[in-house]
Design an enzyme around this catalytic site. Structure first.
Site, PDB file in Angstrom:
ATOM      1  N   HIS A  82       0.834  -1.206   0.000  1.00 44.23           N
ATOM      2  CA  HIS A  82       0.000   0.000   0.000  1.00 44.23           C
ATOM      3  C   HIS A  82       0.868   1.255   0.000  1.00 44.23           C
ATOM      4  O   HIS A  82       0.631   2.191  -0.780  1.00 44.23           O
ATOM      5  CB  HIS A  82      -0.911  -0.009   1.223  1.00 44.23           C
ATOM      6  CG  HIS A  82      -1.591   1.292   1.496  1.00 44.23           C
ATOM      7  ND1 HIS A  82      -2.849   1.594   1.027  1.00 44.23           N
ATOM      8  CD2 HIS A  82      -1.180   2.393   2.186  1.00 44.23           C
ATOM      9  CE1 HIS A  82      -3.183   2.812   1.408  1.00 44.23           C
ATOM     10  NE2 HIS A  82      -2.191   3.314   2.127  1.00 44.23           N
ATOM     11  N   GLU A  83       1.877   1.286   0.870  1.00 48.00           N
ATOM     12  CA  GLU A  83       2.709   2.478   0.977  1.00 48.00           C
ATOM     13  C   GLU A  83       3.531   2.691  -0.294  1.00 48.00           C
ATOM     14  O   GLU A  83       3.680   3.822  -0.770  1.00 48.00           O
ATOM     15  CB  GLU A  83       3.630   2.377   2.193  1.00 48.00           C
ATOM     16  CG  GLU A  83       2.892   2.289   3.526  1.00 48.00           C
ATOM     17  CD  GLU A  83       1.986   3.481   3.787  1.00 48.00           C
ATOM     18  OE1 GLU A  83       2.257   4.570   3.236  1.00 48.00           O
ATOM     19  OE2 GLU A  83       1.005   3.337   4.538  1.00 48.00           O
ATOM     20  N   HIS A 102       1.520   4.340  -3.004  1.00 47.48           N
ATOM     21  CA  HIS A 102       1.468   5.801  -3.005  1.00 47.48           C
ATOM     22  C   HIS A 102       2.597   6.378  -3.868  1.00 47.48           C
ATOM     23  O   HIS A 102       2.401   7.365  -4.596  1.00 47.48           O
ATOM     24  CB  HIS A 102       1.620   6.338  -1.575  1.00 47.48           C
ATOM     25  CG  HIS A 102       0.380   6.279  -0.749  1.00 47.48           C
ATOM     26  ND1 HIS A 102      -0.814   6.859  -1.134  1.00 47.48           N
ATOM     27  CD2 HIS A 102       0.140   5.723   0.473  1.00 47.48           C
ATOM     28  CE1 HIS A 102      -1.726   6.666  -0.197  1.00 47.48           C
ATOM     29  NE2 HIS A 102      -1.173   5.970   0.788  1.00 47.48           N
ATOM     30  N   GLU A 107      -5.905   6.912  -0.830  1.00 50.38           N
ATOM     31  CA  GLU A 107      -5.809   5.714  -0.002  1.00 50.38           C
ATOM     32  C   GLU A 107      -6.415   4.508  -0.716  1.00 50.38           C
ATOM     33  O   GLU A 107      -5.845   3.412  -0.704  1.00 50.38           O
ATOM     34  CB  GLU A 107      -6.507   5.941   1.338  1.00 50.38           C
ATOM     35  CG  GLU A 107      -5.804   6.911   2.258  1.00 50.38           C
ATOM     36  CD  GLU A 107      -4.450   6.388   2.701  1.00 50.38           C
ATOM     37  OE1 GLU A 107      -4.341   5.193   3.036  1.00 50.38           O
ATOM     38  OE2 GLU A 107      -3.493   7.176   2.704  1.00 50.38           O
TER      39      GLU A 107
END
Length: 225
Positions: free
Chosen positions: A87-88, A91, A150
Site C-alpha cells: 500500500h505504501e 502511493h 488511499e
C-alpha cells in the site's frame, strides 16, 4: 526531498537494531519492490525499521521505506505486513506525494516557504513538505493522503503483494485487525481523510478475484518467517 526527509527521520526517531525483525521486514520489502516498475525507481530500496509504538509505515520517492515496530502487533503475518508495505509503495507508484505537493492548498500556503527551502537546501526541516510526502502525522501536521489516494494505493498494493507471492486475501484480515485495534473508535468517513476499514475491506474484496490470478501465477512464494 524524499531522501532528505528520510535521512532526517533516521536521526530523529529510534531505529531498531533487532536483527530478526529487520531481516523479516527486509525480506517482505524485497519481495514487494521487485515488482515496482523501473520508471518509478530503478535502484535498491532502503528499508529502516523504527523502534516506535506507532501502527504505521510509509514509503517515499527515491526508494525509501519505513516500518514501525508497533505495526507488527496488528499485521501479524508476512502477508498482512506485505499488504501494508505494498500500500505504501503504491502511493509512490501513483505519485500521490507529487500530487499533494502541487495541490492548490500547498501552493497557496507554502509556495514561498518551498522556494526558500529549495534555495537553502533545508527541505527536510519543513513540516509542510514532509506532510506533502505523506508524513503529516509524524511531524504533527494533519495533512494525510485523501480517501481517493488511499483507495488507489490499496488496490496497487493488493496487486503488488499478489505478484510478489503473498496471499492477497490477507489484506482483508489486516483491515479486520486494524478495526479491532482501533476499537471501532472512528469518526464518520465523510469527516475523515481515510476510508473506514469496512470500506477498504469492501473495495479489496471486489478486486480479489483479479489479485488471486496474480497470486496463483507468482513463481515464488516468500517465506520470510
Amino acid at each position: 526531498m524524499g531522501e532528505q526527509a528520510f535521512d532526517s527521520m533516521k536521526t530523529q526517531q529510534s531505529v531498531s537494531n533487532k536483527v530478526v525483525a529487520n531481516q523479516y521486514v527486509q525480506c517482505i520489502a524485497n519481495a514487494i519492490t521487485q515488482h515496482v516498475p523501473n520508471s518509478v525507481f530503478a535502484g535498491e530500496w532502503e528499508l529502516v525499521v523504527f523502534d516506535e509504538p506507532q501502527v504505521n509505515a510509509f514509503a517515499l520517492p527515491g526508494g525509501k521505506i519505513g516500518v514501525y515496530t508497533g505495526l507488527m502487533g496488528v499485521a501479524t503475518t508476512q502477508a498482512q505486513l506485505a499488504a501494508v508495505i505494498g500500500h505504501e509503495v503504491g502511493h509512490v507508484i501513483a505519485e500521490h506525494g507529487n500530487e499533494r505537493m502541487s495541490s492548490s492548498a500547498l501552493i497557496n500556503v507554502g509556495l514561498e516557504v518551498t522556494n526558500q527551502l529549495l534555495k537553502t537546501n533545508q527541505i527536510a526541516s519543513s513540516s509542510l513538505l514532509m506532510a506533502g510526502l505523506g508524513l503529516g502525522v509524524q511531524v504533527g501536521v494533519q495533512l494525510p493522503f485523501s480517501r481517493t489516494h488511499e483507495s488507489e494505493a490499496d488496490l496497487i498494493g493488493l496487486e503488488l503483494m499478489a505478484r510478489a507471492g503473498f496471499d492477497p486475501r490477507e489484506s482483508v484480515t489486516l483491515w479486520e485487525n486494524m478495526a479491532k485495534a482501533s476499537g471501532d473508535n472512528r469518526q464518520a468517513e465523510l469527516l475523515s481523510t481515510h476510508p473506514l476499514p469496512a470500506t477498504r475491506i469492501s473495495n479489496l474484496s471486489k478486486n480479489m478475484d483479479n489479485a488471486m490470478l496474480f497470486y496463483i501465477a507468482a513463481t515464488t512464494k516468500p517465506k520470510c518467517g
